[in-house]
Write a protein that holds these residues in place. Structure first.
Motif, PDB file in Angstrom:
ATOM      1  N   ALA A 122       0.832  -1.207   0.000  1.00  0.00           N
ATOM      2  CA  ALA A 122       0.000   0.000   0.000  1.00  0.00           C
ATOM      3  C   ALA A 122       0.867   1.258   0.000  1.00  0.00           C
ATOM      4  O   ALA A 122       0.555   2.233  -0.689  1.00  0.00           O
ATOM      5  N   VAL A 123       1.960   1.238   0.743  1.00  0.00           N
ATOM      6  CA  VAL A 123       2.863   2.394   0.774  1.00  0.00           C
ATOM      7  C   VAL A 123       3.488   2.620  -0.597  1.00  0.00           C
ATOM      8  O   VAL A 123       3.556   3.757  -1.084  1.00  0.00           O
ATOM      9  N   VAL A 124       3.914   1.552  -1.253  1.00  0.00           N
ATOM     10  CA  VAL A 124       4.485   1.678  -2.604  1.00  0.00           C
ATOM     11  C   VAL A 124       3.424   2.199  -3.570  1.00  0.00           C
ATOM     12  O   VAL A 124       3.697   3.053  -4.416  1.00  0.00           O
ATOM     13  N   GLY A 125       2.190   1.715  -3.445  1.00  0.00           N
ATOM     14  CA  GLY A 125       1.103   2.182  -4.294  1.00  0.00           C
ATOM     15  C   GLY A 125       0.817   3.659  -4.116  1.00  0.00           C
ATOM     16  O   GLY A 125       0.617   4.392  -5.095  1.00  0.00           O
ATOM     17  N   VAL A 126       0.820   4.120  -2.887  1.00  0.00           N
ATOM     18  CA  VAL A 126       0.589   5.551  -2.619  1.00  0.00           C
ATOM     19  C   VAL A 126       1.742   6.386  -3.160  1.00  0.00           C
ATOM     20  O   VAL A 126       1.526   7.463  -3.725  1.00  0.00           O
ATOM     21  N   GLN A 127       2.966   5.898  -3.015  1.00  0.00           N
ATOM     22  CA  GLN A 127       4.108   6.630  -3.565  1.00  0.00           C
ATOM     23  C   GLN A 127       3.981   6.766  -5.081  1.00  0.00           C
ATOM     24  O   GLN A 127       4.263   7.824  -5.631  1.00  0.00           O
ATOM     25  N   TRP A 128       3.550   5.708  -5.760  1.00  0.00           N
ATOM     26  CA  TRP A 128       3.371   5.786  -7.214  1.00  0.00           C
ATOM     27  C   TRP A 128       2.261   6.772  -7.552  1.00  0.00           C
ATOM     28  O   TRP A 128       2.424   7.610  -8.440  1.00  0.00           O
ATOM     29  N   ALA A 129       1.128   6.692  -6.851  1.00  0.00           N
ATOM     30  CA  ALA A 129      -0.021   7.542  -7.168  1.00  0.00           C
ATOM     31  C   ALA A 129       0.284   9.020  -6.944  1.00  0.00           C
ATOM     32  O   ALA A 129      -0.202   9.881  -7.684  1.00  0.00           O
ATOM     33  N   LEU A 130       1.087   9.327  -5.943  1.00  0.00           N
ATOM     34  CA  LEU A 130       1.412  10.727  -5.634  1.00  0.00           C
ATOM     35  C   LEU A 130       2.690  11.191  -6.315  1.00  0.00           C
ATOM     36  O   LEU A 130       3.176  12.291  -6.035  1.00  0.00           O
ATOM     37  N   ARG A 131       3.236  10.343  -7.197  1.00  0.00           N
ATOM     38  CA  ARG A 131       4.444  10.664  -7.957  1.00  0.00           C
ATOM     39  C   ARG A 131       5.622  11.012  -7.038  1.00  0.00           C
ATOM     40  O   ARG A 131       6.392  11.929  -7.307  1.00  0.00           O
ATOM     41  N   MET A 132       5.754  10.291  -5.968  1.00  0.00           N
ATOM     42  CA  MET A 132       6.834  10.542  -5.015  1.00  0.00           C
ATOM     43  C   MET A 132       8.117   9.872  -5.496  1.00  0.00           C
ATOM     44  O   MET A 132       8.092   8.865  -6.187  1.00  0.00           O
ATOM     45  N   HIS A 133       9.233  10.432  -5.100  1.00  0.00           N
ATOM     46  CA  HIS A 133      10.565   9.920  -5.412  1.00  0.00           C
ATOM     47  C   HIS A 133      10.752   9.784  -6.919  1.00  0.00           C
ATOM     48  O   HIS A 133      10.514  10.714  -7.648  1.00  0.00           O
ATOM     49  N   GLY A 134      11.112   8.640  -7.412  1.00  0.00           N
ATOM     50  CA  GLY A 134      11.383   8.464  -8.833  1.00  0.00           C
ATOM     51  C   GLY A 134      10.171   8.088  -9.651  1.00  0.00           C
ATOM     52  O   GLY A 134      10.301   7.798 -10.838  1.00  0.00           O
ATOM     53  N   PHE A 135       8.993   8.049  -9.061  1.00  0.00           N
ATOM     54  CA  PHE A 135       7.792   7.702  -9.812  1.00  0.00           C
ATOM     55  C   PHE A 135       7.251   8.872 -10.622  1.00  0.00           C
ATOM     56  O   PHE A 135       6.247   8.746 -11.294  1.00  0.00           O
ATOM     57  N   ASP A 136       7.907  10.008 -10.560  1.00  0.00           N
ATOM     58  CA  ASP A 136       7.485  11.171 -11.341  1.00  0.00           C
ATOM     59  C   ASP A 136       8.116  11.078 -12.722  1.00  0.00           C
ATOM     60  O   ASP A 136       9.331  11.012 -12.857  1.00  0.00           O
ATOM     61  N   ASP A 137       7.289  11.084 -13.761  1.00  0.00           N
ATOM     62  CA  ASP A 137       7.777  10.942 -15.131  1.00  0.00           C
ATOM     63  C   ASP A 137       8.606  12.126 -15.594  1.00  0.00           C
ATOM     64  O   ASP A 137       9.434  11.999 -16.484  1.00  0.00           O
ATOM     65  N   THR A 138       8.406  13.287 -14.973  1.00  0.00           N
ATOM     66  CA  THR A 138       9.098  14.494 -15.420  1.00  0.00           C
ATOM     67  C   THR A 138      10.293  14.849 -14.550  1.00  0.00           C
ATOM     68  O   THR A 138      10.813  15.949 -14.650  1.00  0.00           O
TER      69      THR A 138
END
Length: 146
Positions: A122-138
Motif C-alpha cells: 500500500a505504501v508503494v502504491g501511494v508513492q506511485w499515485a502521488l508521484r513521489m521519489h522516482g515515480f514522477d515521469d518528469t
C-alpha cells in the motif's frame, strides 16, 4: 553597484496535464500485492522484496522508498487491535498472566507478519499515485531518486 535581479519564475500548466492517478485504487492494488498502475502484475518477488518491474505493464518499481514506514504502520495497527482487547479481557475477566501471554504474544506476531507485506504494498502504491521519489515521469535525469 548595480544588482542583477534573478530571472522571474514562469509557471506553466504542464504539471496539470499529467495523467491522473487514483490514490485509493493504487493503495488497494498495492495492499493486494499487485502493480499500482495496472493491477495485474505482482508487486513482490519475495516476502518483502519489491520486484524490479511489473511483469504485465513494465512499470519500474525500483524508485520506491518504503523504508521503515510499513513497520511503523503495522505497529500502530496491531497495537490498536491487541491493546484494547487485552485491556477489555483484563478488566472484565482477569485471567492468569501465563494465559494472557500465551494468547497476546502469538496474536501480535501473527497479525504483524500478516499485515507487513500488504502495508508495504500500500505504501508503494501511494508513492506511485502521488508521484513521489522516482515515480514522477518528469523528474530530471541528473537527480537520483530518494
Amino acid at each position: 553597484m548595480e544588482t542583477v535581479s534573478p530571472r522571474p519564475t514562469v509557471w506553466s500548466q504542464e504539471p496539470a496535464l499529467k495523467e491522473k492517478r487514483n490514490v485509493w485504487q493504487a493503495l488497494k492494488r498495492g495492499f493486494r500485492g499487485r502493480c499500482p498502475r495496472c493491477g495485474e502484475g505482482k508487486l513482490f518477488r519475495a516476502f518483502l522484496k519489491v520486484d524490479n518491474n511489473c511483469s504485465v505493464c513494465g512499470l519500474d518499481f525500483t524508485p520506491h522508498r518504503a523504508d521503515d514506514l510499513p513497520a511503523y504502520l503495522v505497529i500502530v495497527i496491531v497495537g490498536h487491535i491487541v491493546v484494547p482487547m487485552a485491556l477489555f479481557v483484563e478488566t472484565d475477566y482477569s485471567p492468569p498472566v501465563w494465559l494472557q501471554l500465551s494468547i497476546y504474544l502469538p496474536l501480535t506476531l501473527v497479525l504483524s507478519l500478516a499485515l507487513l507485506q500488504p502495508v508495504k504494498g500500500a505504501v508503494v502504491g501511494v508513492q506511485w499515485a502521488l508521484r513521489m521519489h522516482g515515480f514522477d515521469d518528469t523528474a530530471p535525469d541528473d537527480i537520483a531518486p530518494g
